[in-house]
Write a protein that holds these residues in place. Structure first.
Motif, PDB file in Angstrom:
ATOM      1  N   PHE A 347       0.824  -1.142   0.011  1.00  0.00           N
ATOM      2  CA  PHE A 347      -0.092  -0.211  -0.115  1.00  0.00           C
ATOM      3  C   PHE A 347       1.087   1.112   0.043  1.00  0.00           C
ATOM      4  N   LEU A 348       0.550   2.087  -0.643  1.00  0.00           N
ATOM      5  CA  LEU A 348       1.387   3.278  -0.900  1.00  0.00           C
ATOM      6  C   LEU A 348       0.703   4.595  -1.335  1.00  0.00           C
ATOM      7  N   CYS A 349       1.447   5.803  -1.496  1.00  0.00           N
ATOM      8  CA  CYS A 349       0.830   7.011  -1.982  1.00  0.00           C
ATOM      9  C   CYS A 349       1.740   7.378  -3.184  1.00  0.00           C
ATOM     10  N   PRO A 350       1.478   7.484  -4.322  1.00  0.00           N
ATOM     11  CA  PRO A 350       1.963   7.784  -5.435  1.00  0.00           C
ATOM     12  C   PRO A 350       3.014   9.120  -5.247  1.00  0.00           C
ATOM     13  N   GLY A 351       4.160   9.038  -5.740  1.00  0.00           N
ATOM     14  CA  GLY A 351       5.091  10.244  -5.678  1.00  0.00           C
ATOM     15  C   GLY A 351       4.811  11.299  -6.805  1.00  0.00           C
ATOM     16  N   TYR A 352       5.540  12.257  -6.606  1.00  0.00           N
ATOM     17  CA  TYR A 352       5.377  13.407  -7.591  1.00  0.00           C
ATOM     18  C   TYR A 352       5.738  12.837  -8.948  1.00  0.00           C
ATOM     19  N   PRO A 353       4.667  13.290  -9.727  1.00  0.00           N
ATOM     20  CA  PRO A 353       5.013  12.842 -11.352  1.00  0.00           C
ATOM     21  C   PRO A 353       5.994  13.406 -12.080  1.00  0.00           C
ATOM     22  N   LYS A 354       7.327  12.881 -12.499  1.00  0.00           N
ATOM     23  CA  LYS A 354       8.525  13.416 -13.059  1.00  0.00           C
ATOM     24  C   LYS A 354       8.843  12.688 -14.569  1.00  0.00           C
ATOM     25  N   PRO A 355       7.950  13.193 -15.510  1.00  0.00           N
ATOM     26  CA  PRO A 355       7.911  12.609 -16.746  1.00  0.00           C
ATOM     27  C   PRO A 355       9.416  12.432 -17.391  1.00  0.00           C
ATOM     28  N   THR A 356       9.916  11.484 -18.084  1.00  0.00           N
ATOM     29  CA  THR A 356      11.224  11.429 -18.595  1.00  0.00           C
ATOM     30  C   THR A 356      11.199  12.571 -19.894  1.00  0.00           C
ATOM     31  N   HIS A 357      10.053  12.607 -20.602  1.00  0.00           N
ATOM     32  CA  HIS A 357      10.012  13.524 -21.666  1.00  0.00           C
ATOM     33  C   HIS A 357       8.779  14.518 -21.592  1.00  0.00           C
ATOM     34  N   ARG A 358       9.005  15.869 -21.747  1.00  0.00           N
ATOM     35  CA  ARG A 358       7.747  16.516 -21.823  1.00  0.00           C
ATOM     36  C   ARG A 358       8.080  17.682 -23.083  1.00  0.00           C
ATOM     37  N   TYR A 359       7.159  17.489 -24.150  1.00  0.00           N
ATOM     38  CA  TYR A 359       7.550  18.239 -25.378  1.00  0.00           C
ATOM     39  C   TYR A 359       6.408  19.527 -25.177  1.00  0.00           C
ATOM     40  N   LYS A 360       7.242  20.481 -25.676  1.00  0.00           N
ATOM     41  CA  LYS A 360       6.255  21.817 -25.694  1.00  0.00           C
ATOM     42  C   LYS A 360       5.487  21.915 -26.632  1.00  0.00           C
ATOM     43  N   ASP A 361       5.821  21.341 -27.689  1.00  0.00           N
ATOM     44  CA  ASP A 361       5.024  21.671 -29.011  1.00  0.00           C
ATOM     45  C   ASP A 361       4.930  20.225 -29.619  1.00  0.00           C
ATOM     46  N   VAL A 362       3.605  20.398 -30.403  1.00  0.00           N
ATOM     47  CA  VAL A 362       3.430  19.002 -31.237  1.00  0.00           C
ATOM     48  C   VAL A 362       4.267  18.695 -32.375  1.00  0.00           C
TER      49      VAL A 362
END
Length: 366
Positions: A347-362
């Motif tokens: 049982f747990l509480c998810p940590g802060y999401p830290k995506p590997t990639h995050r594109y600013k534009d399509v």
């Protein structure tokens, strides 16, 4: 191995019915002679979805311990593993139900870096009609406001919105809801489906085969609110062996019924509670996605001296309180002649999401 494989990503909030849709879509694709692979995802192992989908007799790989977005390499490794092992024509991937920002963190890097191996289908987002109607009316669908924020952001970034559980509404109710969704999200294709009756699944699959416009928008995300929306939920995944003679159908009904009654008394929000009780040949699955009115059970187990129980719960309480609630309810419905052996329990509480990639534009191919 095939040069290119179609990748279908199906998002949507907890309890929307993604796993059942994947199961039925896989059956329909296989009936057409397609080789299918599946990739599931969760913050911990012992996932009901994986155990259930293995019954499709196709290759299923699980990415556990983090969402696809925060472990992009693990995600792509799993996709390519399924592609190779199954020689798959189609792979369907199901992200964590509390995950959003998929267009920026998954769709764009996939389009830029893997377009020679994968044909990326439009991002489909599944939405429970009851929760969806309340969200459109300005409510929170019985969820914490930050959890409802995630629900809304999933809709905002979608290429295709699938209104699930169409069998629960009359034709007029469904048409009215569809029109409201189309007005609120004019950029998305809106379809209605029912995994129970099969309605709309073939139309959705056909659209995916002919439409390659994937990840068409990147939305603004308040990551603090996103993190809070996940953190308000306690998460529990458990796997238990039950040995002895019992009426397992009654056991499941009592377990879920008592859980639902306690949650009603506590007035707490539910993302979902899923259980799967199985032996080698048969299974019973059950779900709660809100109040006791949402409880559903399907399948049947005959007499069996040993069964495997897998339980996943996402409930608006602390992980410790959720652990106590599930264990006490399980003990309360387990006969004294039944031997309970916990194989895994977290049982747990998810940590802060830290995506590997995050594109600013399509990403637009040259």
């Amino acid at each position: 191995m095939k040069d290119t494989t179609r990748l279908i990503i199906v998002g949507g909030f907890l309890g929307a019915g993604k796993t059942t849709l994947l199961f039925n879509a896989t059956q329909q694709l296989m009936e057409k002679g397609k080789r299918v692979g599946l990739v599931t995802n969760d913050q911990a192992s012992e996932l009901v979805d994986t155990s259930f989908l293995l019954r499709t007799k196709v290759n299923v790989t699980e990415v556990s311990g983090s969402c696809f977005c925060c472990n992009f390499q693990g995600f792509i490794d799993s996709v390519l593993q399924v592609k190779q092992e199954a020689n798959a024509d189609v792979i369907i991937a199901e992200p964590v139900g509390s995950c959003t920002d998929l267009s920026a963190t998954l769709m764009q890097p996939l389009k830029e870096n893997f377009n020679k191996k994968l044909v990326i289908s439009p991002l489909s987002v599944l939405a429970d009609p009851v929760r969806l109607a309340d969200i459109l009316n300005g409510g929170t669908a019985g969820l914490h406001p930050s959890a409802a924020y995630i629900f809304k952001k999933q809709l905002e970034e979608s290429d295709i919105i699938l209104i699930s559980k169409a069998d629960l509404l009359s034709k007029n109710e469904l048409n009215t809801l569809k029109q409201k969704v189309e007005a609120a999200y004019p950029f998305a294709t809106v379809l209605t489906i029912s995994s129970k009756t099969g309605e709309g699944i073939q139309k959705w699959l056909k659209l995916l085969e002919t439409n390659t416009k994937a990840g068409q928008r990147i939305i603004e995300i308040d990551y603090d609110k996103y993190a809070e929306g996940e953190a308000v939920l306690g998460w529990l995944n458990g796997s238990v062996t039950l040995s002895g003679k019992a009426d397992w159908n009654k056991f499941v009904a009592d377990l879920l019924g008592n859980l639902a009654a306690k949650i009603d008394e506590m007035h707490i929000g539910v993302g979902h509670i899923k259980i799967l009780l199985e032996n080698d040949k048969e299974y019973i699955s059950g779900n709660i996605t809100g109040s006791s009115k949402t409880l559903s059970i399907r399948g049947k187990l005959s007499n069996s001296d040993s069964v495997q129980l897998t339980i996943n719960a996402r409930v608006e309480t602390t992980p410790e309180e959720l652990d106590r609630l599930i264990k006490e309810t399980l003990e309360g419905v387990t006969d004294t002649d039944i031997v309970t052996t916990i194989k895994a329990w977290k049982f747990l509480c998810p940590g802060y999401p830290k995506p590997t990639h995050r594109y600013k534009d399509v990403f637009l191919p040259k």
